[in-house]
Design a protein around this motif. Structure first.
Motif, PDB file in Angstrom:
ATOM      1  N   MET A  80       0.826  -1.270   0.140  1.00 24.48           N
ATOM      2  CA  MET A  80      -0.099   0.047   0.096  1.00 24.48           C
ATOM      3  C   MET A  80       1.143   1.362  -0.292  1.00 24.48           C
ATOM      4  SD  MET A  80      -3.160   1.475   2.607  1.00 24.48           S
ATOM      5  CE  MET A  80      -2.878   0.246   3.640  1.00 24.48           C
ATOM      6  N   ILE A  81       0.244   2.198  -1.159  1.00 28.09           N
ATOM      7  CA  ILE A  81       1.073   3.683  -0.936  1.00 28.09           C
ATOM      8  C   ILE A  81       0.383   4.150  -0.207  1.00 28.09           C
ATOM      9  CG2 ILE A  81       2.046   5.355  -2.148  1.00 28.09           C
ATOM     10  CD1 ILE A  81       2.529   4.060  -4.518  1.00 28.09           C
ATOM     11  N   GLU A  82       0.954   5.623   0.772  1.00 25.95           N
ATOM     12  CA  GLU A  82       0.352   6.354   2.271  1.00 25.95           C
ATOM     13  C   GLU A  82       1.149   7.672   1.482  1.00 25.95           C
ATOM     14  OE1 GLU A  82       0.517   4.811   5.989  1.00 25.95           O
ATOM     15  OE2 GLU A  82      -0.355   3.454   5.515  1.00 25.95           O
ATOM     16  N   SER A  83       0.343   8.621   1.372  1.00 26.39           N
ATOM     17  CA  SER A  83       1.287  10.053   1.541  1.00 26.39           C
ATOM     18  C   SER A  83       0.272  10.813   3.088  1.00 26.39           C
ATOM     19  CB  SER A  83       0.345  10.178  -0.199  1.00 26.39           C
ATOM     20  OG  SER A  83       0.482  11.936   0.072  1.00 26.39           O
ATOM     21  N   ALA A  84       1.645  11.320   3.558  1.00 25.66           N
ATOM     22  CA  ALA A  84       0.784  12.271   4.700  1.00 25.66           C
ATOM     23  C   ALA A  84       0.474  13.528   3.911  1.00 25.66           C
ATOM     24  CB  ALA A  84       2.183  12.978   5.209  1.00 25.66           C
ATOM     25  N   LEU A  85       0.339  13.959   2.788  1.00 29.69           N
ATOM     26  CA  LEU A  85      -0.131  14.730   2.271  1.00 29.69           C
ATOM     27  C   LEU A  85      -1.918  15.098   1.994  1.00 29.69           C
ATOM     28  CD1 LEU A  85       2.154  16.958  -0.193  1.00 29.69           C
ATOM     29  CD2 LEU A  85       1.436  17.135   2.014  1.00 29.69           C
ATOM     30  N   MET A  86      -1.925  13.366   1.427  1.00 29.75           N
ATOM     31  CA  MET A  86      -3.478  13.052   1.774  1.00 29.75           C
ATOM     32  C   MET A  86      -4.241  12.707   2.520  1.00 29.75           C
ATOM     33  SD  MET A  86      -4.286  12.780  -1.039  1.00 29.75           S
ATOM     34  CE  MET A  86      -5.833  11.724  -1.266  1.00 29.75           C
ATOM     35  N   ASP A  87      -2.871  11.945   3.456  1.00 27.16           N
ATOM     36  CA  ASP A  87      -3.528  12.051   4.826  1.00 27.16           C
ATOM     37  C   ASP A  87      -4.324  13.475   5.493  1.00 27.16           C
ATOM     38  OD1 ASP A  87      -3.495   9.010   5.604  1.00 27.16           O
ATOM     39  OD2 ASP A  87      -1.383   9.756   6.249  1.00 27.16           O
ATOM     40  N   ASN A  88      -3.616  14.719   5.716  1.00 24.33           N
ATOM     41  CA  ASN A  88      -4.043  15.768   5.389  1.00 24.33           C
ATOM     42  C   ASN A  88      -5.253  16.089   5.118  1.00 24.33           C
ATOM     43  OD1 ASN A  88      -1.485  15.967   7.226  1.00 24.33           O
ATOM     44  ND2 ASN A  88      -0.377  17.200   5.099  1.00 24.33           N
ATOM     45  N   ILE A  89      -5.444  15.960   3.961  1.00 31.42           N
ATOM     46  CA  ILE A  89      -6.944  15.620   3.437  1.00 31.42           C
ATOM     47  C   ILE A  89      -7.708  15.562   3.615  1.00 31.42           C
ATOM     48  CG2 ILE A  89      -8.058  16.013   1.233  1.00 31.42           C
ATOM     49  CD1 ILE A  89      -5.747  16.327  -0.447  1.00 31.42           C
ATOM     50  N   HIS A  90      -7.592  14.456   4.425  1.00 32.21           N
ATOM     51  CA  HIS A  90      -8.695  13.607   5.188  1.00 32.21           C
ATOM     52  C   HIS A  90      -8.718  13.850   6.373  1.00 32.21           C
ATOM     53  CE1 HIS A  90      -9.530  10.222   7.123  1.00 32.21           C
ATOM     54  NE2 HIS A  90     -10.591  10.020   6.507  1.00 32.21           N
ATOM     55  N   GLU A  91      -8.152  14.474   7.692  1.00 34.01           N
ATOM     56  CA  GLU A  91      -7.989  15.442   8.518  1.00 34.01           C
ATOM     57  C   GLU A  91      -8.668  16.107   8.013  1.00 34.01           C
ATOM     58  OE1 GLU A  91      -4.725  15.521  10.932  1.00 34.01           O
ATOM     59  OE2 GLU A  91      -3.405  13.665  10.731  1.00 34.01           O
ATOM     60  N   GLU A  92      -9.126  16.866   7.727  1.00 37.55           N
ATOM     61  CA  GLU A  92      -9.105  18.364   7.789  1.00 37.55           C
ATOM     62  C   GLU A  92     -10.554  17.564   6.771  1.00 37.55           C
ATOM     63  OE1 GLU A  92      -9.110  21.349   8.338  1.00 37.55           O
ATOM     64  OE2 GLU A  92      -6.517  20.018   8.933  1.00 37.55           O
ATOM     65  N   LEU A  93     -11.265  16.333   5.722  1.00 38.35           N
ATOM     66  CA  LEU A  93     -12.737  15.982   5.367  1.00 38.35           C
ATOM     67  C   LEU A  93     -13.184  15.647   6.045  1.00 38.35           C
ATOM     68  CD1 LEU A  93     -11.680  15.223   1.545  1.00 38.35           C
ATOM     69  CD2 LEU A  93     -13.330  17.374   2.478  1.00 38.35           C
ATOM     70  N   ALA A  94     -12.695  15.174   7.115  1.00 44.28           N
ATOM     71  CA  ALA A  94     -13.476  14.350   8.108  1.00 44.28           C
ATOM     72  C   ALA A  94     -14.119  15.760   9.607  1.00 44.28           C
ATOM     73  CB  ALA A  94     -12.296  13.503   9.459  1.00 44.28           C
ATOM     74  N   LYS A  95     -13.502  16.171   9.740  1.00 42.58           N
ATOM     75  CA  LYS A  95     -13.563  17.705  10.305  1.00 42.58           C
ATOM     76  C   LYS A  95     -14.615  18.906  10.213  1.00 42.58           C
ATOM     77  CE  LYS A  95      -9.155  19.205  12.058  1.00 42.58           C
ATOM     78  NZ  LYS A  95      -7.858  20.131  12.159  1.00 42.58           N
ATOM     79  N   ASP A  96     -14.965  18.838   8.492  1.00 41.43           N
ATOM     80  CA  ASP A  96     -15.741  19.660   7.721  1.00 41.43           C
ATOM     81  C   ASP A  96     -15.580  18.848   6.501  1.00 41.43           C
ATOM     82  OD1 ASP A  96     -17.696  21.323   6.461  1.00 41.43           O
ATOM     83  OD2 ASP A  96     -15.592  22.641   6.927  1.00 41.43           O
ATOM     84  N   THR A  97     -16.641  17.591   5.828  1.00 38.23           N
ATOM     85  CA  THR A  97     -16.866  17.771   4.778  1.00 38.23           C
ATOM     86  C   THR A  97     -16.956  18.777   3.049  1.00 38.23           C
ATOM     87  OG1 THR A  97     -19.139  16.986   4.354  1.00 38.23           O
ATOM     88  CG2 THR A  97     -17.448  15.867   4.994  1.00 38.23           C
ATOM     89  N   GLN A  98     -17.490  20.150   3.487  1.00 40.88           N
ATOM     90  CA  GLN A  98     -17.020  21.424   2.985  1.00 40.88           C
ATOM     91  C   GLN A  98     -16.117  22.408   2.526  1.00 40.88           C
ATOM     92  OE1 GLN A  98     -20.262  21.339   0.669  1.00 40.88           O
ATOM     93  NE2 GLN A  98     -20.118  19.343   1.553  1.00 40.88           N
ATOM     94  N   LEU A  99     -15.022  21.895   3.631  1.00 39.86           N
ATOM     95  CA  LEU A  99     -14.310  23.045   4.268  1.00 39.86           C
ATOM     96  C   LEU A  99     -14.460  23.956   3.774  1.00 39.86           C
ATOM     97  CD1 LEU A  99     -11.364  21.016   1.833  1.00 39.86           C
ATOM     98  CD2 LEU A  99     -11.742  20.510   4.141  1.00 39.86           C
ATOM     99  N   THR A 100     -15.927  24.433   4.739  1.00 39.36           N
ATOM    100  CA  THR A 100     -15.744  25.897   5.584  1.00 39.36           C
ATOM    101  C   THR A 100     -14.893  26.818   5.437  1.00 39.36           C
ATOM    102  OG1 THR A 100     -17.089  25.092   6.992  1.00 39.36           O
ATOM    103  CG2 THR A 100     -18.796  25.169   4.732  1.00 39.36           C
ATOM    104  N   GLN A 101     -14.395  26.348   5.776  1.00 41.14           N
ATOM    105  CA  GLN A 101     -13.035  27.519   6.860  1.00 41.14           C
ATOM    106  C   GLN A 101     -12.390  27.774   5.792  1.00 41.14           C
ATOM    107  OE1 GLN A 101     -11.095  24.879   9.937  1.00 41.14           O
ATOM    108  NE2 GLN A 101      -9.085  25.438   9.028  1.00 41.14           N
TER     109      GLN A 101
END
Length: 84
Positions: free
Chosen positions: A1-22
């Motif tokens: 499996m290939i992992e990416s820290a940057l993709m993890d960052n995106i996942h963390e922010e989307l988990a907080k708010d799926t619309q990324l309103t901030q």
């Protein structure tokens, strides 16, 4: 499996708010990327990924798609980069 820290960052922010309103849809380029691309051009060293990333950031200043909010969220999660 290939992992990416940057993709993890995106996942963390989307988990907080799926619309990324901030996050707005404009992504300002950092001085480091501008400097690096300029130096690479002077030395005739290809830096396609960094150059395209810088171009995408610059394009976001006029375009308004949701993808810019995703990029803004990833940069915020990675290094605390706040957009204007």
């Amino acid at each position: 499996m290939i992992e990416s820290a940057l993709m993890d960052n995106i996942h963390e922010e989307l988990a907080k708010d799926t619309q990324l309103t901030q996050f707005n849809q404009k992504v300002h380029a950092s001085g480091e990327a501008k400097w690096m691309v300029g130096e690479a051009l002077q030395e005739e060293i290809p830096t396609p990924v960094i150059s395209l990333s810088l171009m995408k950031s610059n394009a976001s200043l006029t375009d308004q798609p949701f993808s810019n909010q995703v990029l803004s969220a990833m940069r915020y999660n990675f290094g605390g980069h706040k957009e204007y």
